[in-house]
Design a protein around this motif. Structure first.
Motif, mmCIF file in Angstrom:
data_model
loop_
_atom_site.group_PDB
_atom_site.id
_atom_site.type_symbol
_atom_site.label_atom_id
_atom_site.label_comp_id
_atom_site.label_asym_id
_atom_site.label_seq_id
_atom_site.Cartn_x
_atom_site.Cartn_y
_atom_site.Cartn_z
ATOM 1 N N LEU A 23 0.875 -1.115 0.057
ATOM 2 C CA LEU A 23 -0.113 0.045 -0.079
ATOM 3 C C LEU A 23 1.028 1.088 -0.110
ATOM 4 C CD1 LEU A 23 -2.600 -1.161 2.615
ATOM 5 C CD2 LEU A 23 -2.883 -1.523 0.284
ATOM 6 N N GLY A 24 0.533 2.140 -0.913
ATOM 7 C CA GLY A 24 1.290 3.405 -0.867
ATOM 8 C C GLY A 24 0.905 4.079 -2.035
ATOM 9 N N LEU A 25 1.420 5.298 -2.354
ATOM 10 C CA LEU A 25 1.763 6.245 -3.316
ATOM 11 C C LEU A 25 2.948 6.615 -4.090
ATOM 12 C CD1 LEU A 25 -0.507 8.965 -1.378
ATOM 13 C CD2 LEU A 25 -1.289 7.402 -3.018
ATOM 14 N N ASP A 26 2.747 6.914 -5.324
ATOM 15 C CA ASP A 26 4.156 7.364 -6.133
ATOM 16 C C ASP A 26 4.277 8.868 -5.541
ATOM 17 O OD1 ASP A 26 4.166 4.978 -7.404
ATOM 18 O OD2 ASP A 26 2.655 5.634 -9.196
ATOM 19 N N ARG A 27 3.363 9.625 -5.136
ATOM 20 C CA ARG A 27 3.595 10.943 -4.660
ATOM 21 C C ARG A 27 2.696 11.426 -3.848
ATOM 22 N NH1 ARG A 27 2.616 11.097 -9.951
ATOM 23 N NH2 ARG A 27 4.681 11.133 -10.355
ATOM 24 N N GLY A 28 3.031 12.553 -3.033
ATOM 25 C CA GLY A 28 1.947 13.006 -2.034
ATOM 26 C C GLY A 28 2.718 13.170 -0.839
ATOM 27 N N ASN A 29 1.803 13.851 0.064
ATOM 28 C CA ASN A 29 2.218 14.367 1.538
ATOM 29 C C ASN A 29 1.974 13.208 2.379
ATOM 30 O OD1 ASN A 29 -0.434 14.620 2.364
ATOM 31 N ND2 ASN A 29 -0.479 16.799 1.630
ATOM 32 N N TRP A 30 2.503 13.468 3.459
ATOM 33 C CA TRP A 30 2.371 12.140 4.723
ATOM 34 C C TRP A 30 1.131 11.956 4.876
ATOM 35 C CZ3 TRP A 30 5.633 8.639 5.748
ATOM 36 C CH2 TRP A 30 7.176 8.827 5.647
ATOM 37 N N GLN A 31 0.194 13.019 4.879
ATOM 38 C CA GLN A 31 -1.109 12.920 5.450
ATOM 39 C C GLN A 31 -1.956 11.907 4.253
ATOM 40 O OE1 GLN A 31 -2.770 13.220 8.631
ATOM 41 N NE2 GLN A 31 -4.191 12.021 7.523
ATOM 42 N N GLU A 32 -1.639 12.416 2.986
ATOM 43 C CA GLU A 32 -2.233 11.665 1.925
ATOM 44 C C GLU A 32 -1.892 10.081 1.997
ATOM 45 O OE1 GLU A 32 -2.469 14.978 -1.376
ATOM 46 O OE2 GLU A 32 -0.735 14.144 -1.042
ATOM 47 N N LEU A 33 -0.716 9.876 2.319
ATOM 48 C CA LEU A 33 -0.140 8.531 2.425
ATOM 49 C C LEU A 33 -0.868 7.716 3.519
ATOM 50 C CD1 LEU A 33 1.744 6.121 1.735
ATOM 51 C CD2 LEU A 33 3.375 7.497 3.211
ATOM 52 N N TYR A 34 -0.915 8.364 4.692
ATOM 53 C CA TYR A 34 -1.711 7.802 5.939
ATOM 54 C C TYR A 34 -3.073 7.360 5.394
ATOM 55 C CZ TYR A 34 2.195 9.506 8.690
ATOM 56 O OH TYR A 34 3.504 9.723 9.137
ATOM 57 N N ASP A 35 -3.802 8.067 4.638
ATOM 58 C CA ASP A 35 -5.077 8.077 4.300
ATOM 59 C C ASP A 35 -5.136 6.980 3.441
ATOM 60 O OD1 ASP A 35 -6.068 10.125 5.820
ATOM 61 O OD2 ASP A 35 -6.015 11.872 4.031
ATOM 62 N N CYS A 36 -4.320 6.799 2.282
ATOM 63 C CA CYS A 36 -4.032 5.742 1.535
ATOM 64 C C CYS A 36 -4.003 4.338 2.223
ATOM 65 C CB CYS A 36 -3.139 5.871 0.512
ATOM 66 S SG CYS A 36 -2.452 4.547 -0.485
ATOM 67 N N TRP A 37 -3.074 4.211 3.369
ATOM 68 C CA TRP A 37 -2.753 3.062 4.244
ATOM 69 C C TRP A 37 -4.317 2.818 4.837
ATOM 70 C CZ3 TRP A 37 2.251 4.715 6.768
ATOM 71 C CH2 TRP A 37 3.411 4.316 6.010
ATOM 72 N N LEU A 38 -4.892 3.857 5.262
ATOM 73 C CA LEU A 38 -6.281 3.326 5.817
ATOM 74 C C LEU A 38 -7.001 3.012 5.086
ATOM 75 C CD1 LEU A 38 -6.270 6.125 8.665
ATOM 76 C CD2 LEU A 38 -6.348 3.710 8.905
ATOM 77 N N GLN A 39 -7.309 3.494 4.003
ATOM 78 C CA GLN A 39 -8.332 3.070 2.817
ATOM 79 C C GLN A 39 -7.970 1.731 2.428
ATOM 80 O OE1 GLN A 39 -8.483 5.432 -0.824
ATOM 81 N NE2 GLN A 39 -9.799 4.189 -1.899
#
Length: 294
Positions: A23-39
């Motif tokens: 789970l993760g993102l190619d780009r984005g800030n930390w909050q966006e990453l945490y949101d991605c992880w939770l999703q």
């Protein structure tokens, strides 16, 4: 390097019969990453997760994840037991002091076996202002076990490549009796190799850090004598093993000794076998390239 850690997690998941996800993102800030992880945690209804977090910036996220019933493992980086045991179920990290002792012992034994009776030992760190970079375990072991050698003052080389190379060349030239060096940061490995050659002192024995592809090439080409294999692949693989153990009822946060699971960091050197063989680590990168390029 992160792909190798992810490879360890996925290969161990398959071995143990689990479905693994990255789970993760190619780009984005930390909050966006945490949101991605939770999703992703909700989407896949995950039972356990390993998170590569080096400080307390992700603690609120980990509390939320743990509250969902997810077994949480934080590998590689050490965390404080009392501060985080209630939402990090187990912390699998390497022992920096043990690494320094192993590096000191390797250099000391190599120097003695080569017939060296004296000389100085150089040591580099990225920053002299970071307290855990004082290399006290390395220093203490050398002084106790190999007293015929003199330990030089630490040199801070910084993170900029050309500057670190020039500083190390000056360090070597200022100490003509130098017989060995220790550079416990990834970038220091290639800098030491360059500086030795530039100073016409390729005879200096050096232990570097991290088995990045560049550092493996430096090792095989003879620029350094050994590398500390910080546990990249094993961070992922051991995390999956720990999740499996927790899903079968084992609890690790009942004591600090159990909660801090130790990851091995063996030395890699030409002619080594198994986890000491450079080919063992080149193969990890080849498998990661094949898997994640699809």
């Amino acid at each position: 390097v992160h792909r190798v850690m992810q490879l360890g997690f996925l290969e161990k998941a398959e071995e143990l019969g689990y479905e693994g996800h990255i789970l993760g993102l190619d780009r984005g800030n930390w909050q966006e990453l945490y949101d991605c992880w939770l999703q992703g945690a909700r989407e896949y209804d995950i039972a356990g997760a390993a998170y590569w977090v080096g400080d307390d910036s992700a603690y609120e996220f980990l509390k939320e994840l743990h509250g969902m019933g997810v077994k949480t493992v934080v590998p590689y980086f050490p965390h404080n037991y009392e501060e985080s045991k209630d939402f990090i179920d187990v912390n699998a990290c390497y022992d920096n002091d043990a690494i320094e002792v192993a590096a000191a012992d390797y250099l000391g034994r190599k120097l003695r076996s080569a017939g060296g009776q004296s000389g100085s030992i150089g040591m580099s760190v990225v920053s002299l202002n970071i307290t855990h970079n004082d290399l006290h375990a390395f220093r203490n072991h050398f002084e106790e076990q190999y007293p015929e050698y003199t330990l030089l003052d630490l040199i801070g080389i910084g993170a900029e490549v050309d500057s670190s190379r020039q500083k190390l060349r000056g360090y070597i030239q200022a100490n003509p009796d130098m017989v060995a060096g220790f550079g416990p940061q990834s970038g220091g490995t290639s800098a030491w190799a360059w500086a030795k050659k530039a100073a016409d002192r390729t005879d200096i024995m050096v232990v570097g850090y991290d088995y990045t592809p560049l550092n493996l090439d430096v090792l095989v080409d003879g620029g350094v004598d050994a590398l500390v294999a910080l546990p990249i692949y094993d961070s992922g693989a051991r995390s999956m093993e720990l999740i499996d153990e927790m899903l079968h009822g084992k609890a690790f946060n009942v004591s600090e000794a159990l909660w801090h699971q130790k990851l091995d960091a063996p030395l890699i050197y030409p002619g080594g076998a198994g986890v000491h063989d450079p080919a063992y680590y080149y193969d990890q990168y080849a498998r990661a390239e094949e898997r994640f390029s699809q």
